[in-house]
Design a protein around this motif. Structure first.
Motif, PDB file in Angstrom:
ATOM      1  N   GLY A   1      50.403   6.777   3.107  1.00  0.00           N
ATOM      2  CA  GLY A   1      49.614   5.945   2.063  1.00  0.00           C
ATOM      3  C   GLY A   1      48.222   5.650   2.543  1.00  0.00           C
ATOM      4  N   ARG A   2      47.628   6.274   3.723  1.00  0.00           N
ATOM      5  CA  ARG A   2      46.351   5.866   4.411  1.00  0.00           C
ATOM      6  C   ARG A   2      45.270   6.651   3.747  1.00  0.00           C
ATOM      7  NH1 ARG A   2      50.166   5.384   8.464  1.00  0.00           N
ATOM      8  NH2 ARG A   2      50.301   3.492   9.678  1.00  0.00           N
ATOM      9  N   ASN A   3      45.919   7.733   3.137  1.00  0.00           N
ATOM     10  CA  ASN A   3      44.984   8.515   2.494  1.00  0.00           C
ATOM     11  C   ASN A   3      44.519   8.140   1.057  1.00  0.00           C
ATOM     12  OD1 ASN A   3      43.645  10.660   0.908  1.00  0.00           O
ATOM     13  ND2 ASN A   3      43.904  11.943   2.657  1.00  0.00           N
ATOM     14  N   PRO A   4      43.525   7.280   0.648  1.00  0.00           N
ATOM     15  CA  PRO A   4      43.376   6.771  -0.365  1.00  0.00           C
ATOM     16  C   PRO A   4      43.359   7.785  -1.714  1.00  0.00           C
ATOM     17  CG  PRO A   4      41.414   6.557   0.587  1.00  0.00           C
ATOM     18  CD  PRO A   4      42.372   7.026   1.688  1.00  0.00           C
ATOM     19  N   GLU A   5      42.800   8.932  -1.451  1.00  0.00           N
ATOM     20  CA  GLU A   5      42.450   9.807  -2.587  1.00  0.00           C
ATOM     21  C   GLU A   5      43.814  10.328  -3.081  1.00  0.00           C
ATOM     22  OE1 GLU A   5      41.379  12.383  -5.543  1.00  0.00           O
ATOM     23  OE2 GLU A   5      40.324  10.425  -4.671  1.00  0.00           O
ATOM     24  N   LYS A   6      44.731  10.907  -2.027  1.00  0.00           N
ATOM     25  CA  LYS A   6      46.276  11.363  -2.201  1.00  0.00           C
ATOM     26  C   LYS A   6      47.016  10.226  -3.036  1.00  0.00           C
ATOM     27  CE  LYS A   6      46.146  15.425   0.842  1.00  0.00           C
ATOM     28  NZ  LYS A   6      46.706  16.127   1.671  1.00  0.00           N
ATOM     29  N   LEU A   7      46.703   9.093  -2.435  1.00  0.00           N
ATOM     30  CA  LEU A   7      47.582   8.083  -3.171  1.00  0.00           C
ATOM     31  C   LEU A   7      47.318   7.688  -4.367  1.00  0.00           C
ATOM     32  CD1 LEU A   7      49.717   5.713  -2.209  1.00  0.00           C
ATOM     33  CD2 LEU A   7      47.794   4.126  -1.725  1.00  0.00           C
TER      34      LEU A   7
ATOM     35  N   ASP B   1      45.537   0.892   2.719  1.00  0.00           N
ATOM     36  CA  ASP B   1      45.763   0.032   4.117  1.00  0.00           C
ATOM     37  C   ASP B   1      46.720   0.660   5.031  1.00  0.00           C
ATOM     38  OD1 ASP B   1      48.139  -1.286   2.953  1.00  0.00           O
ATOM     39  OD2 ASP B   1      46.844  -2.641   1.927  1.00  0.00           O
ATOM     40  N   GLY B   2      47.773   1.082   4.354  1.00  0.00           N
ATOM     41  CA  GLY B   2      49.078   1.746   5.063  1.00  0.00           C
ATOM     42  C   GLY B   2      49.934   0.662   5.699  1.00  0.00           C
ATOM     43  N   GLU B   3      49.931  -0.569   5.381  1.00  0.00           N
ATOM     44  CA  GLU B   3      50.625  -1.493   6.108  1.00  0.00           C
ATOM     45  C   GLU B   3      52.174  -1.519   5.527  1.00  0.00           C
ATOM     46  OE1 GLU B   3      49.289  -5.493   5.120  1.00  0.00           O
ATOM     47  OE2 GLU B   3      47.270  -5.232   6.378  1.00  0.00           O
ATOM     48  N   ASN B   4      52.561  -0.600   4.889  1.00  0.00           N
ATOM     49  CA  ASN B   4      53.906  -0.562   4.189  1.00  0.00           C
ATOM     50  C   ASN B   4      54.156   0.980   4.197  1.00  0.00           C
ATOM     51  OD1 ASN B   4      54.911  -3.291   2.770  1.00  0.00           O
ATOM     52  ND2 ASN B   4      52.423  -3.004   2.101  1.00  0.00           N
ATOM     53  N   ALA B   5      53.632   1.650   4.880  1.00  0.00           N
ATOM     54  CA  ALA B   5      53.970   3.144   5.379  1.00  0.00           C
ATOM     55  C   ALA B   5      55.240   3.229   5.547  1.00  0.00           C
ATOM     56  CB  ALA B   5      53.158   3.670   6.489  1.00  0.00           C
ATOM     57  N   GLU B   6      56.195   2.713   5.977  1.00  0.00           N
ATOM     58  CA  GLU B   6      57.712   2.689   6.434  1.00  0.00           C
ATOM     59  C   GLU B   6      58.184   2.731   5.219  1.00  0.00           C
ATOM     60  OE1 GLU B   6      61.047   1.357   9.122  1.00  0.00           O
ATOM     61  OE2 GLU B   6      59.004   0.687   9.706  1.00  0.00           O
ATOM     62  N   ARG B   7      58.111   1.574   4.112  1.00  0.00           N
ATOM     63  CA  ARG B   7      58.681   1.169   3.004  1.00  0.00           C
ATOM     64  C   ARG B   7      58.370   2.334   2.045  1.00  0.00           C
ATOM     65  NH1 ARG B   7      56.836  -3.820   0.464  1.00  0.00           N
ATOM     66  NH2 ARG B   7      58.370  -3.314  -1.000  1.00  0.00           N
ATOM     67  N   LEU B   8      57.035   3.110   2.089  1.00  0.00           N
ATOM     68  CA  LEU B   8      56.612   3.903   1.177  1.00  0.00           C
ATOM     69  C   LEU B   8      57.505   5.343   1.463  1.00  0.00           C
ATOM     70  CD1 LEU B   8      54.801   5.164  -1.015  1.00  0.00           C
ATOM     71  CD2 LEU B   8      53.381   5.582   0.888  1.00  0.00           C
TER      72      LEU B   8
END
Length: 321
Positions: A131-137, A263-270
Motif C-alpha cells: 500500500g505504499r505505492n499511492p498510484e497503485k493503491l 503511508d503503509g502503516e497497515n501493510a500487514e492488515r492489507l
C-alpha cells in the motif's frame, strides 16, 4: 445465444433398453425411484451461509440433467394417441426450460466478467509495496469501485417471466401412463431446480406448486422445495457472492485507512485482507464455472428429450396406435 457445447452420453443404470410398447404405469417405477434418490441426495443444504451455494446448485442441475437423460431413454418408442397429447404439451413447456438455461448461462458469464475487476485489484495490491505505492493503491480503489458499480442482476427483472412457465400442469386424477408420469416428473423437477437457479441468480424468491401425493417422489420434492425456499427470502445472492462482498468490504476499509498518501502503516492488515479476497474470488470463480458446466449439460439433455418426443410424432400413424 443457445448453448452448443457437445457432451458425452450418460450411462443409465436403472434402464438398459427401450420400454415395451405398453401403457403400463409400472414402467415409470424405476425412473421415479431414481428421482426419489436424487432429490434425497440434495439434502441437507449446506449450512455455511444464509443463501444457496453455487456448489449445491451445480449438483442439483447435474442431477436434473441426468433425470432428463433417463426420461429420454424411457420415452424411446412409439407413443399411443393419448400419449402424443402429453408429449405435445411437454414440447411446449420444454421451451421454457431452454429459455431459463440460456438466461442463467448469460448471467453466469456476466458475473465471471465482473469478477475480473477483483482480480485486477489483487494484482495491483500485490505490487503496491503493502500500500505504499499511492498510484497503485488509487487504481486498486478504482477497480473495486468498478466492481461494485458494474451492472448487476441483469436477470432480475425477468425472473418471474422465466420461472412461471416452468411450473407444470397438474395431471388429472386417475391412472396415468408411464409417458405422462415421466413428462410430469421432469416438468416438476425443472420448476424446482431450474427455478431455483433463476431465483438465486436473480436474487428473487422461489415459489413451487404442490405435487400430488400419489407420485412416489412427492415427499422428497417438497422437502427440497421447502429447504430452498427458506434460503431465498428475496434480494439475496448466492453464498459465494455474499462471501466475496464481505471480503471486499473489509479490503476497502483497510485501503481507506491507509489513506491517499500510501503511508503503509497497515501493510500487514492489507495483505491479510487481500488473501481473504483472493480466496473468496477463487471460490466464486470455481462455483460459477461448475454451475455453468451443469447448466450446459442440462440444456443438451433437455434437447435430447425434446428430440425423443419429436421422434414419436415422426414415426407416423401406421406405428402410433
Amino acid at each position: 445465444m443457445f448453448l452448443v457445447q457437445k457432451i458425452s452420453p450418460h450411462v443409465f443404470s436403472f434402464l438398459r433398453s427401450s420400454p415395451p410398447k405398453t401403457q403400463s404405469a409400472s414402467l415409470a417405477h424405476p425412473f421415479e425411484a431414481a428421482l426419489v434418490g436424487r432429490l434425497a441426495s440434495l439434502l441437507p443444504l449446506p449450512e455455511s451461509s444464509g443463501s444457496v451455494a453455487l456448489s449445491w446448485l451445480a449438483q442439483a442441475v447435474h442431477l436434473l440433467a441426468v433425470t432428463f437423460s433417463d426420461a429420454a431413454v424411457l420415452l424411446t418408442g412409439a407413443p399411443s394417441s393419448s400419449d402424443r397429447d402429453a408429449l405435445a404439451a411437454y414440447l411446449d413447456s420444454g421451451v421454457a426450460l431452454l429459455d431459463a438455461c440460456n438466461a442463467a448461462s448469460a448471467e453466469i458469464d456476466r458475473l465471471l466478467r465482473r469478477r475480473l475487476h477483483l482480480r485486477f485489484t489483487l494484482h495491483l495490491l500485490a505490487s503496491s509495496d503493502g500500500g505504499r505505492n499511492p498510484e497503485k493503491l488509487r487504481r486498486a480503489r478504482d477497480s473495486v469501485a468498478e466492481w461494485w458499480g458494474s451492472p448487476r442482476r441483469d436477470i432480475k427483472p425477468f425472473t418471474g417471466d422465466l420461472v412461471r412457465p416452468l411450473a407444470p400442469v397438474v395431471p388429472l386424477r386417475g391412472k396415468l401412463s408411464y409417458v405422462r408420469r415421466a413428462t410430469y416428473a421432469v416438468e416438476a423437477a425443472s420448476g424446482l431446480i431450474a427455478g431455483a437457479v433463476v431465483a438465486v441468480l436473480g436474487c428473487g424468491r422461489l415459489a413451487v406448486d404442490r405435487v400430488p401425493a400419489d407420485f412416489t417422489w412427492a415427499d422428497e420434492y417438497h422437502k427440497v422445495a421447502g429447504a430452498v425456499s427458506h434460503k431465498l427470502p428475496g434480494d439475496v445472492s448466492v453464498a459465494e457472492m455474499e462471501a466475496a462482498k464481505a471480503a471486499v468490504r473489509k479490503l476497502t476499509e483497510i485501503m481507506d485507512v491507509i489513506g491517499p498518501n500510501g503511508d503503509g502503516e497497515n501493510a500487514e492488515r492489507l495483505q491479510e485482507a487481500a488473501k481473504e479476497t483472493a480466496k473468496a474470488t477463487l471460490e466464486l470463480t470455481e462455483g460459477l464455472d461448475a454451475l455453468s458446466n451443469a447448466v450446459n449439460e442440462l440444456f443438451h439433455s433437455a434437447l435430447v428429450l425434446r428430440n425423443t418426443a419429436l421422434d414419436g410424432f415422426r414415426m407416423g400413424p401406421q406405428i402410433c396406435k
